[in-house]
Scaffold this motif. Structure first.
Motif, PDB file in Angstrom:
ATOM      1  N   CYS A   8      -4.861  45.286 -19.634  1.00  0.00           N
ATOM      2  CA  CYS A   8      -6.220  45.047 -19.143  1.00  0.00           C
ATOM      3  C   CYS A   8      -7.282  45.604 -20.095  1.00  0.00           C
ATOM      4  CB  CYS A   8      -6.381  45.608 -17.745  1.00  0.00           C
ATOM      5  SG  CYS A   8      -5.378  44.696 -16.548  1.00  0.00           S
ATOM      6  N   GLU A   9      -6.938  46.614 -20.863  1.00  0.00           N
ATOM      7  CA  GLU A   9      -7.867  47.150 -21.870  1.00  0.00           C
ATOM      8  C   GLU A   9      -8.183  46.111 -22.937  1.00  0.00           C
ATOM      9  OE1 GLU A   9      -6.091  50.631 -23.574  1.00  0.00           O
ATOM     10  OE2 GLU A   9      -6.143  51.739 -21.677  1.00  0.00           O
ATOM     11  N   CYS A  10      -7.328  45.131 -23.085  1.00  0.00           N
ATOM     12  CA  CYS A  10      -7.502  44.091 -24.098  1.00  0.00           C
ATOM     13  C   CYS A  10      -8.418  42.967 -23.627  1.00  0.00           C
ATOM     14  CB  CYS A  10      -6.144  43.513 -24.494  1.00  0.00           C
ATOM     15  SG  CYS A  10      -5.023  44.730 -25.200  1.00  0.00           S
ATOM     16  N   PHE A  60      -9.103  33.431 -16.962  1.00  0.00           N
ATOM     17  CA  PHE A  60      -7.690  33.150 -17.189  1.00  0.00           C
ATOM     18  C   PHE A  60      -7.309  31.885 -16.436  1.00  0.00           C
ATOM     19  CE2 PHE A  60      -3.303  33.341 -15.712  1.00  0.00           C
ATOM     20  CZ  PHE A  60      -2.600  33.636 -16.873  1.00  0.00           C
ATOM     21  N   ARG A  61      -6.394  31.125 -17.042  1.00  0.00           N
ATOM     22  CA  ARG A  61      -5.871  29.930 -16.357  1.00  0.00           C
ATOM     23  C   ARG A  61      -4.415  29.743 -16.751  1.00  0.00           C
ATOM     24  NH1 ARG A  61      -8.309  25.441 -14.125  1.00  0.00           N
ATOM     25  NH2 ARG A  61     -10.305  25.999 -15.037  1.00  0.00           N
ATOM     26  N   ASP A  62      -3.598  29.391 -15.748  1.00  0.00           N
ATOM     27  CA  ASP A  62      -2.212  28.985 -16.005  1.00  0.00           C
ATOM     28  C   ASP A  62      -1.762  28.046 -14.893  1.00  0.00           C
ATOM     29  OD1 ASP A  62      -1.215  30.476 -13.807  1.00  0.00           O
ATOM     30  OD2 ASP A  62       0.193  31.606 -15.012  1.00  0.00           O
ATOM     31  N   PRO A  63      -0.596  27.397 -15.038  1.00  0.00           N
ATOM     32  CA  PRO A  63      -0.148  26.432 -14.034  1.00  0.00           C
ATOM     33  C   PRO A  63       0.227  27.046 -12.684  1.00  0.00           C
ATOM     34  CG  PRO A  63       0.944  26.029 -16.136  1.00  0.00           C
ATOM     35  CD  PRO A  63       0.231  27.345 -16.254  1.00  0.00           C
ATOM     36  N   ASN A  82      -9.522  40.029 -10.996  1.00  0.00           N
ATOM     37  CA  ASN A  82      -8.349  39.348 -10.433  1.00  0.00           C
ATOM     38  C   ASN A  82      -7.283  39.078 -11.499  1.00  0.00           C
ATOM     39  OD1 ASN A  82      -9.406  39.364  -7.883  1.00  0.00           O
ATOM     40  ND2 ASN A  82     -10.054  37.234  -7.905  1.00  0.00           N
ATOM     41  N   VAL A  83      -7.710  38.908 -12.747  1.00  0.00           N
ATOM     42  CA  VAL A  83      -6.756  38.663 -13.830  1.00  0.00           C
ATOM     43  C   VAL A  83      -5.886  39.902 -14.040  1.00  0.00           C
ATOM     44  CG1 VAL A  83      -6.472  38.014 -16.254  1.00  0.00           C
ATOM     45  CG2 VAL A  83      -8.370  37.043 -14.917  1.00  0.00           C
ATOM     46  N   CYS A  84      -6.525  41.059 -14.119  1.00  0.00           N
ATOM     47  CA  CYS A  84      -5.760  42.304 -14.291  1.00  0.00           C
ATOM     48  C   CYS A  84      -4.868  42.575 -13.090  1.00  0.00           C
ATOM     49  CB  CYS A  84      -6.702  43.483 -14.518  1.00  0.00           C
ATOM     50  SG  CYS A  84      -7.446  43.434 -16.163  1.00  0.00           S
ATOM     51  N   GLN A  85      -5.360  42.297 -11.916  1.00  0.00           N
ATOM     52  CA  GLN A  85      -4.558  42.508 -10.712  1.00  0.00           C
ATOM     53  C   GLN A  85      -3.332  41.606 -10.699  1.00  0.00           C
ATOM     54  OE1 GLN A  85      -5.022  45.146  -8.890  1.00  0.00           O
ATOM     55  NE2 GLN A  85      -6.785  45.561 -10.195  1.00  0.00           N
ATOM     56  N   MET A  86      -3.481  40.389 -11.232  1.00  0.00           N
ATOM     57  CA  MET A  86      -2.338  39.479 -11.319  1.00  0.00           C
ATOM     58  C   MET A  86      -1.246  40.092 -12.193  1.00  0.00           C
ATOM     59  SD  MET A  86      -1.977  35.887 -13.370  1.00  0.00           S
ATOM     60  CE  MET A  86      -2.311  36.800 -14.867  1.00  0.00           C
ATOM     61  N   TRP A  87      -1.630  40.608 -13.382  1.00  0.00           N
ATOM     62  CA  TRP A  87      -0.630  41.206 -14.268  1.00  0.00           C
ATOM     63  C   TRP A  87       0.005  42.432 -13.622  1.00  0.00           C
ATOM     64  CZ3 TRP A  87       1.025  37.886 -17.375  1.00  0.00           C
ATOM     65  CH2 TRP A  87       0.204  37.029 -18.094  1.00  0.00           C
ATOM     66  N   LYS A  88      -0.786  43.247 -12.956  1.00  0.00           N
ATOM     67  CA  LYS A  88      -0.246  44.432 -12.282  1.00  0.00           C
ATOM     68  C   LYS A  88       0.761  44.021 -11.212  1.00  0.00           C
ATOM     69  CE  LYS A  88      -4.185  47.400 -13.218  1.00  0.00           C
ATOM     70  NZ  LYS A  88      -5.343  48.123 -12.694  1.00  0.00           N
ATOM     71  N   MET A  89       0.417  42.997 -10.445  1.00  0.00           N
ATOM     72  CA  MET A  89       1.308  42.511  -9.397  1.00  0.00           C
ATOM     73  C   MET A  89       2.604  41.965 -10.000  1.00  0.00           C
ATOM     74  SD  MET A  89       0.767  39.389  -6.660  1.00  0.00           S
ATOM     75  CE  MET A  89       0.959  38.107  -7.903  1.00  0.00           C
ATOM     76  N   LEU A  90       2.488  41.148 -11.049  1.00  0.00           N
ATOM     77  CA  LEU A  90       3.682  40.548 -11.653  1.00  0.00           C
ATOM     78  C   LEU A  90       4.607  41.614 -12.238  1.00  0.00           C
ATOM     79  CD1 LEU A  90       2.138  37.384 -13.331  1.00  0.00           C
ATOM     80  CD2 LEU A  90       3.528  37.496 -11.253  1.00  0.00           C
ATOM     81  N   ILE A  91       4.032  42.616 -12.869  1.00  0.00           N
ATOM     82  CA  ILE A  91       4.853  43.702 -13.427  1.00  0.00           C
ATOM     83  C   ILE A  91       5.505  44.498 -12.308  1.00  0.00           C
ATOM     84  CG2 ILE A  91       4.707  45.920 -14.630  1.00  0.00           C
ATOM     85  CD1 ILE A  91       2.808  44.494 -16.625  1.00  0.00           C
ATOM     86  N   LYS A  92       4.743  44.761 -11.243  1.00  0.00           N
ATOM     87  CA  LYS A  92       5.310  45.502 -10.110  1.00  0.00           C
ATOM     88  C   LYS A  92       6.466  44.720  -9.479  1.00  0.00           C
ATOM     89  CE  LYS A  92       4.083  47.855  -5.845  1.00  0.00           C
ATOM     90  NZ  LYS A  92       3.001  48.227  -4.932  1.00  0.00           N
ATOM     91  N   LYS A  93       6.275  43.417  -9.279  1.00  0.00           N
ATOM     92  CA  LYS A  93       7.328  42.589  -8.673  1.00  0.00           C
ATOM     93  C   LYS A  93       8.566  42.490  -9.559  1.00  0.00           C
ATOM     94  CE  LYS A  93       4.777  39.741  -5.451  1.00  0.00           C
ATOM     95  NZ  LYS A  93       4.633  38.398  -4.906  1.00  0.00           N
TER      96      LYS A  93
END
Length: 159
Positions: free
Chosen positions: A24-26, A33-36, A45-56
């Protein structure tokens, strides 16, 4: 190595190390952000998505970065994510092409593109093979992903 190239290397190295905070610092504070899977996400929300995906993923994700190309304004990269999809625990090897726009040495716009049908075949098995190519199924995937993100943000008080 250019500053923007360093930013992308830092981002994907952090991803490979399951370090969402450094990822997220980057990002610029007004990241788009956009993806399929998630569609269009903005700002925190973009940073939260990465945090969630890493946690999962429980940190069990392998990232292989290649073909990084940048100039002072735009960039691109190829990367492969190897992980088990949390909902089904099925192995996924996702080949992704990314496009970037930079501002002030940070990623301002990040677009990931991949074959969602191929992804859904791996993530959902026979169901994904049969229906993953349809707009209906893809919208259902996106709706579930966005609902998961909303719940994650609410649960973690991450505004």
């Amino acid at each position: 190595m250019t500053p923007n190239e360093k930013t992308l290397i830092k981002f994907y190295s952090a991803f490979a190390n399951a370090d969402a905070s450094t990822m997220c610092e980057c990002y610029h504070s007004k990241i788009v952000f956009r993806d399929p899977i998630f569609g269009l996400l903005k700002d925190n929300n973009v940073c939260q998505m990465w945090k969630m995906l890493i946690k999962k993923s429980k940190g069990n994700i392998k990232i292989e970065l290649s073909n990084v190309k940048v100039d002072e304004h735009i960039g691109s990269a190829q990367w492969v994510a190897n992980y088990n999809f949390s909902k089904t625990n099925r192995k996924v090897v996702n080949v992704i092409s990314s496009q970037f726009h930079f501002k002030d040495g940070l990623i301002k716009k990040h677009t990931d593109d991949f074959d969602i049908w191929n992804w859904s075949k791996q993530a959902f098995g026979i169901t994904g093979s049969l229906f993953g190519w349809t707009g209906f199924f893809q919208k259902k995937i996106q709706k579930q992903a966005r609902l998961s993100l909303k719940k994650y943000i609410e649960t973690n008080n991450a505004t």
